[in-house]
Write an enzyme that holds these catalytic residues in place. Structure first.
Site, PDB file in Angstrom:
ATOM      1  N   TYR A 174       0.841  -1.204   0.000  1.00 48.88           N
ATOM      2  CA  TYR A 174       0.000   0.000   0.000  1.00 48.88           C
ATOM      3  C   TYR A 174       0.878   1.256   0.000  1.00 48.88           C
ATOM      4  O   TYR A 174       0.744   2.118  -0.868  1.00 48.88           O
ATOM      5  CB  TYR A 174      -0.902  -0.038   1.227  1.00 48.88           C
ATOM      6  CG  TYR A 174      -1.881   1.116   1.326  1.00 48.88           C
ATOM      7  CD1 TYR A 174      -3.002   1.174   0.511  1.00 48.88           C
ATOM      8  CD2 TYR A 174      -1.703   2.129   2.271  1.00 48.88           C
ATOM      9  CE1 TYR A 174      -3.918   2.220   0.611  1.00 48.88           C
ATOM     10  CE2 TYR A 174      -2.608   3.176   2.385  1.00 48.88           C
ATOM     11  CZ  TYR A 174      -3.716   3.220   1.556  1.00 48.88           C
ATOM     12  OH  TYR A 174      -4.618   4.253   1.660  1.00 48.88           O
ATOM     13  N   VAL A 225     -12.273   2.938  13.331  1.00 49.58           N
ATOM     14  CA  VAL A 225     -13.515   3.611  13.726  1.00 49.58           C
ATOM     15  C   VAL A 225     -14.712   2.693  13.495  1.00 49.58           C
ATOM     16  O   VAL A 225     -15.551   2.503  14.389  1.00 49.58           O
ATOM     17  CB  VAL A 225     -13.693   4.959  12.975  1.00 49.58           C
ATOM     18  CG1 VAL A 225     -15.036   5.585  13.316  1.00 49.58           C
ATOM     19  CG2 VAL A 225     -12.557   5.920  13.335  1.00 49.58           C
ATOM     20  N   SER A 226     -14.782   2.077  12.312  1.00 55.71           N
ATOM     21  CA  SER A 226     -15.920   1.188  12.034  1.00 55.71           C
ATOM     22  C   SER A 226     -15.861  -0.046  12.933  1.00 55.71           C
ATOM     23  O   SER A 226     -16.890  -0.484  13.460  1.00 55.71           O
ATOM     24  CB  SER A 226     -15.967   0.820  10.549  1.00 55.71           C
ATOM     25  OG  SER A 226     -14.697   0.440  10.099  1.00 55.71           O
ATOM     26  N   PHE A 232     -14.688  -0.316  16.005  1.00 57.95           N
ATOM     27  CA  PHE A 232     -15.096   0.019  17.383  1.00 57.95           C
ATOM     28  C   PHE A 232     -16.595   0.290  17.467  1.00 57.95           C
ATOM     29  O   PHE A 232     -17.262  -0.143  18.405  1.00 57.95           O
ATOM     30  CB  PHE A 232     -14.310   1.235  17.905  1.00 57.95           C
ATOM     31  CG  PHE A 232     -12.869   0.938  18.280  1.00 57.95           C
ATOM     32  CD1 PHE A 232     -12.325  -0.326  18.114  1.00 57.95           C
ATOM     33  CD2 PHE A 232     -12.044   1.941  18.800  1.00 57.95           C
ATOM     34  CE1 PHE A 232     -10.996  -0.597  18.447  1.00 57.95           C
ATOM     35  CE2 PHE A 232     -10.721   1.682  19.146  1.00 57.95           C
ATOM     36  CZ  PHE A 232     -10.197   0.419  18.964  1.00 57.95           C
ATOM     37  N   PRO A 236       2.125   2.370  12.492  1.00 55.72           N
ATOM     38  CA  PRO A 236       2.703   3.663  12.902  1.00 55.72           C
ATOM     39  C   PRO A 236       2.302   4.044  14.340  1.00 55.72           C
ATOM     40  O   PRO A 236       1.149   3.846  14.730  1.00 55.72           O
ATOM     41  CB  PRO A 236       2.127   4.647  11.881  1.00 55.72           C
ATOM     42  CG  PRO A 236       1.808   3.824  10.682  1.00 55.72           C
ATOM     43  CD  PRO A 236       1.357   2.500  11.232  1.00 55.72           C
ATOM     44  N   ARG A 294       0.434   9.847  14.471  1.00 57.00           N
ATOM     45  CA  ARG A 294       0.137  10.478  13.176  1.00 57.00           C
ATOM     46  C   ARG A 294      -0.711  11.721  13.418  1.00 57.00           C
ATOM     47  O   ARG A 294      -1.737  11.665  14.081  1.00 57.00           O
ATOM     48  CB  ARG A 294      -0.606   9.501  12.284  1.00 57.00           C
ATOM     49  CG  ARG A 294      -0.885  10.048  10.913  1.00 57.00           C
ATOM     50  CD  ARG A 294      -1.611   9.058  10.050  1.00 57.00           C
ATOM     51  NE  ARG A 294      -0.797   7.934   9.667  1.00 57.00           N
ATOM     52  CZ  ARG A 294      -1.308   6.738   9.353  1.00 57.00           C
ATOM     53  NH1 ARG A 294      -2.595   6.542   9.413  1.00 57.00           N
ATOM     54  NH2 ARG A 294      -0.512   5.761   8.980  1.00 57.00           N
TER      55      ARG A 294
HETATM   56  P1  NAD Z   1     -12.705   1.932   0.179  1.00 50.92           P
HETATM   57  O1  NAD Z   1     -12.037   0.599   0.248  1.00 50.92           O
HETATM   58  O2  NAD Z   1     -14.063   2.064   0.741  1.00 50.92           O
HETATM   59  O3  NAD Z   1     -12.765   2.446  -1.335  1.00 50.92           O
HETATM   60  C1  NAD Z   1     -11.903   2.026  -2.348  1.00 50.92           C
HETATM   61  C2  NAD Z   1     -12.739   1.756  -3.595  1.00 50.92           C
HETATM   62  O4  NAD Z   1     -11.880   1.378  -4.684  1.00 50.92           O
HETATM   63  C3  NAD Z   1     -13.722   0.585  -3.400  1.00 50.92           C
HETATM   64  O5  NAD Z   1     -14.983   0.927  -3.910  1.00 50.92           O
HETATM   65  C4  NAD Z   1     -13.093  -0.545  -4.204  1.00 50.92           C
HETATM   66  O6  NAD Z   1     -14.027  -1.493  -4.653  1.00 50.92           O
HETATM   67  C5  NAD Z   1     -12.420   0.231  -5.316  1.00 50.92           C
HETATM   68  N1  NAD Z   1     -11.301  -0.504  -5.948  1.00 50.92           N
HETATM   69  C6  NAD Z   1     -10.287  -1.159  -5.333  1.00 50.92           C
HETATM   70  N2  NAD Z   1      -9.456  -1.687  -6.236  1.00 50.92           N
HETATM   71  C7  NAD Z   1      -9.946  -1.334  -7.465  1.00 50.92           C
HETATM   72  C8  NAD Z   1      -9.539  -1.601  -8.794  1.00 50.92           C
HETATM   73  N3  NAD Z   1      -8.435  -2.323  -9.057  1.00 50.92           N
HETATM   74  N4  NAD Z   1     -10.284  -1.099  -9.804  1.00 50.92           N
HETATM   75  C9  NAD Z   1     -11.415  -0.380  -9.565  1.00 50.92           C
HETATM   76  N5  NAD Z   1     -11.848  -0.116  -8.329  1.00 50.92           N
HETATM   77  C10 NAD Z   1     -11.119  -0.594  -7.281  1.00 50.92           C
HETATM   78  O7  NAD Z   1     -11.693   2.968   0.863  1.00 50.92           O
HETATM   79  P2  NAD Z   1     -11.787   4.545   1.063  1.00 50.92           P
HETATM   80  O8  NAD Z   1     -11.489   4.803   2.483  1.00 50.92           O
HETATM   81  O9  NAD Z   1     -13.004   5.090   0.454  1.00 50.92           O
HETATM   82  O10 NAD Z   1     -10.505   5.028   0.227  1.00 50.92           O
HETATM   83  C11 NAD Z   1     -10.604   5.708  -1.004  1.00 50.92           C
HETATM   84  C12 NAD Z   1      -9.219   6.202  -1.413  1.00 50.92           C
HETATM   85  O11 NAD Z   1      -8.723   7.110  -0.446  1.00 50.92           O
HETATM   86  C13 NAD Z   1      -8.191   5.078  -1.529  1.00 50.92           C
HETATM   87  O12 NAD Z   1      -7.360   5.338  -2.646  1.00 50.92           O
HETATM   88  C14 NAD Z   1      -7.403   5.197  -0.255  1.00 50.92           C
HETATM   89  O13 NAD Z   1      -6.085   4.730  -0.406  1.00 50.92           O
HETATM   90  C15 NAD Z   1      -7.453   6.691   0.004  1.00 50.92           C
HETATM   91  N6  NAD Z   1      -7.262   7.002   1.432  1.00 50.92           N
HETATM   92  C16 NAD Z   1      -8.258   6.779   2.337  1.00 50.92           C
HETATM   93  C17 NAD Z   1      -8.038   7.058   3.690  1.00 50.92           C
HETATM   94  C18 NAD Z   1      -9.093   6.872   4.738  1.00 50.92           C
HETATM   95  O14 NAD Z   1      -8.805   7.087   5.918  1.00 50.92           O
HETATM   96  N7  NAD Z   1     -10.321   6.510   4.433  1.00 50.92           N
HETATM   97  C19 NAD Z   1      -6.781   7.543   4.099  1.00 50.92           C
HETATM   98  C20 NAD Z   1      -5.797   7.731   3.152  1.00 50.92           C
HETATM   99  C21 NAD Z   1      -6.042   7.469   1.815  1.00 50.92           C
HETATM  100  N1  UDP Z   2      -6.715  -0.654  15.564  1.00 49.57           N
HETATM  101  C1  UDP Z   2      -7.150  -1.199  16.770  1.00 49.57           C
HETATM  102  N2  UDP Z   2      -8.231  -2.025  16.781  1.00 49.57           N
HETATM  103  C2  UDP Z   2      -8.920  -2.323  15.644  1.00 49.57           C
HETATM  104  C3  UDP Z   2      -8.488  -1.764  14.407  1.00 49.57           C
HETATM  105  C4  UDP Z   2      -7.379  -0.944  14.409  1.00 49.57           C
HETATM  106  O1  UDP Z   2      -6.559  -0.934  17.838  1.00 49.57           O
HETATM  107  O2  UDP Z   2      -9.897  -3.086  15.733  1.00 49.57           O
HETATM  108  C5  UDP Z   2      -5.575   0.271  15.565  1.00 49.57           C
HETATM  109  C6  UDP Z   2      -4.478  -0.054  14.539  1.00 49.57           C
HETATM  110  O3  UDP Z   2      -3.533  -0.942  15.088  1.00 49.57           O
HETATM  111  C7  UDP Z   2      -3.897   1.329  14.269  1.00 49.57           C
HETATM  112  C8  UDP Z   2      -5.069   2.279  14.453  1.00 49.57           C
HETATM  113  O4  UDP Z   2      -6.052   1.546  15.174  1.00 49.57           O
HETATM  114  O5  UDP Z   2      -2.927   1.654  15.248  1.00 49.57           O
HETATM  115  C9  UDP Z   2      -5.663   2.737  13.136  1.00 49.57           C
HETATM  116  O6  UDP Z   2      -5.907   1.590  12.356  1.00 49.57           O
HETATM  117  P1  UDP Z   2      -6.617   1.646  10.942  1.00 49.57           P
HETATM  118  O7  UDP Z   2      -6.543   0.285  10.356  1.00 49.57           O
HETATM  119  O8  UDP Z   2      -7.949   2.274  11.093  1.00 49.57           O
HETATM  120  O9  UDP Z   2      -5.761   2.677  10.064  1.00 49.57           O
HETATM  121  P2  UDP Z   2      -4.185   2.915   9.840  1.00 49.57           P
HETATM  122  O10 UDP Z   2      -3.375   2.031  10.709  1.00 49.57           O
HETATM  123  O11 UDP Z   2      -3.997   2.612   8.397  1.00 49.57           O
HETATM  124  O12 UDP Z   2      -4.009   4.337  10.194  1.00 49.57           O
END
Ligand code: NAD
Ligand code: UDP
Length: 311
Positions: free
Chosen positions: A144, A187-188, A190, A273, A276
């Site tokens: 990733y 978040v989801s 919890f 990490p 953040r």
């Molecule tokens: P999500 O998993 O809900 O959405 C990702 C979407 O991309 C899904 O609908 C999935 O089906 C689609 N997808 C995955 N692989 C694909 C492919 N090969 N071709 C076409 N579609 C594909 O996640 P999200 O939280 O909505 O994330 C959206 C974007 O934002 C992602 O690029 C993610 O890396 C970035 N992002 C999200 C967060 C966050 O906290 N939510 C943080 C940093 C970056």
């Molecule tokens: N985490 C946790 N319990 C869970 C899911 C995640 O304690 O059920 C922790 C995880 O180890 C990380 C933080 O919550 O330290 C955020 O995790 P998440 O997967 O949401 O995002 P990311 O690590 O990519 O920031």
């Protein structure tokens, strides 16, 4: 009115973005392979003549005459992006090449959904855009992190070499309605655990920190960045600087749901990490943007969504 392509549009963030763009009177093509996204997230848009839903995988080329592209396609939850690590890196890298190629051919502006994972396990705090990060290139999160880093490189090289108009957003942890109940992010997890009265799973000691942003604030940041003039490319951090330990998040969720769930402790995932927090000075100066929805309000809306979804 613009014609706008949103890859990953049926995902959590993508579905909010599609809704906002449609509400503003645009034509939207939502492209998704439904790996982690779902038609349910955009059900309310199906039937709208300005909305098209296309099943397509971004690792394959796609052609459409569009004015703007938001490139969000990529699984974002650690359990989902690690499920098929090779596919994840292909999605980021080949997806970026395909969408940049399209942007170049049709002269569209293109925005990349990058991530705070660019900074890895950061050694400077809070993180500014000038920090190059501390990323393990061969760890379990690398598919990733390095995929997204390579995508940023591709964006900047298409801009330098071909004059493609690019915008890069580094998104910090974002939450809200339309996250999948089994998404696996904190978040989801919890909220679902608290609503079901199941134990809340704290990884490690729960002392690691994150800064949580509500999805509407992020979408506002996307729209503002896309509207900037062509000299603005980013990367720009978009996140909420209010930082919490994971244990504090768990306590808030339990309180807001009136849950009787207890805490259980599980192993900390590899390369997780420790801290953040975004420095958002650039977004404030450039876009006049800052988050408006703080944790309690955002959690309340998200809890309401999951209560209706799973109860
Ligand atoms: P999500 O998993 O809900 O959405 C990702 C979407 O991309 C899904 O609908 C999935 O089906 C689609 N997808 C995955 N692989 C694909 C492919 N090969 N071709 C076409 N579609 C594909 O996640 P999200 O939280 O909505 O994330 C959206 C974007 O934002 C992602 O690029 C993610 O890396 C970035 N992002 C999200 C967060 C966050 O906290 N939510 C943080 C940093 C970056
Ligand atoms: N985490 C946790 N319990 C869970 C899911 C995640 O304690 O059920 C922790 C995880 O180890 C990380 C933080 O919550 O330290 C955020 O995790 P998440 O997967 O949401 O995002 P990311 O690590 O990519 O920031």
């Amino acid at each position: 009115m613009k014609r706008i392509l949103v890859t990953g549009g049926a995902g959590f963030i993508g579905s909010h973005l599609c809704t906002r763009l449609i509400n503003e009177g645009n034509d939207v093509i939502c492209l998704d392979n439904f790996f982690t996204g779902s038609k349910d997230n955009v059900l309310h848009l199906i039937g709208n003549p300005r909305f098209e839903l296309v099943r397509h995988d971004v690792i394959n080329p796609f052609h459409a005459e569009v004015d703007e592209i938001y490139n969000l396609a990529c699984p974002a939850s650690p359990i989902h992006y690690q499920y098929n690590a090779i596919k994840t890196i292909k999605t980021s890298v080949m997806g970026a090449i395909n969408m940049l190629g399209l942007a170049k051919r049709v002269n569209a502006k293109i925005l990349q959904a990058s991530t705070s994972e660019i900074y890895g396990d950061p050694e400077i705090h809070p993180q500014t855009e000038s920090y190059w990060g501390n990323v393990n290139p061969i760890g379990v999160r690398s598919c990733y992190d390095e995929g997204k880093r390579c995508a940023e490189t591709l964006f900047v090289d298409y801009h330098r070499q071909n004059g493609v108009r690019i915008k890069i957003v580094r998104i910090f942890n974002t939450y809200g309605p339309n996250m999948h109940p089994n998404d696996g992010r904190v978040v989801s997890n919890f909220i679902v655990q608290a609503l079901k009265g199941e134990p809340i799973t704290l990884y490690g000691e729960g002392t690691q920190t994150r800064s949580f942003q509500y999805v509407d604030d992020l979408v506002e940041g996307f729209i503002r960045l896309m509207a900037t003039d062509d000299s603005v490319t980013g990367p720009v951090n978009i996140g909420n600087p209010n930082e919490f330990t994971i244990k504090e998040l768990a306590q808030r969720v339990v309180k807001l749901t009136n849950s009787k769930s207890e805490f259980i402790y599980k192993d900390l995932p590899k390369d997780d990490p420790k801290q953040r927090q975004p420095n958002i000075s650039l977004a404030k100066g450039l876009l006049g943007w800052e988050p408006k929805i703080q944790l309690e309000e955002g959690l309340t809306k998200t809890i309401e969504y999951f209560r209706n979804k799973i109860m």
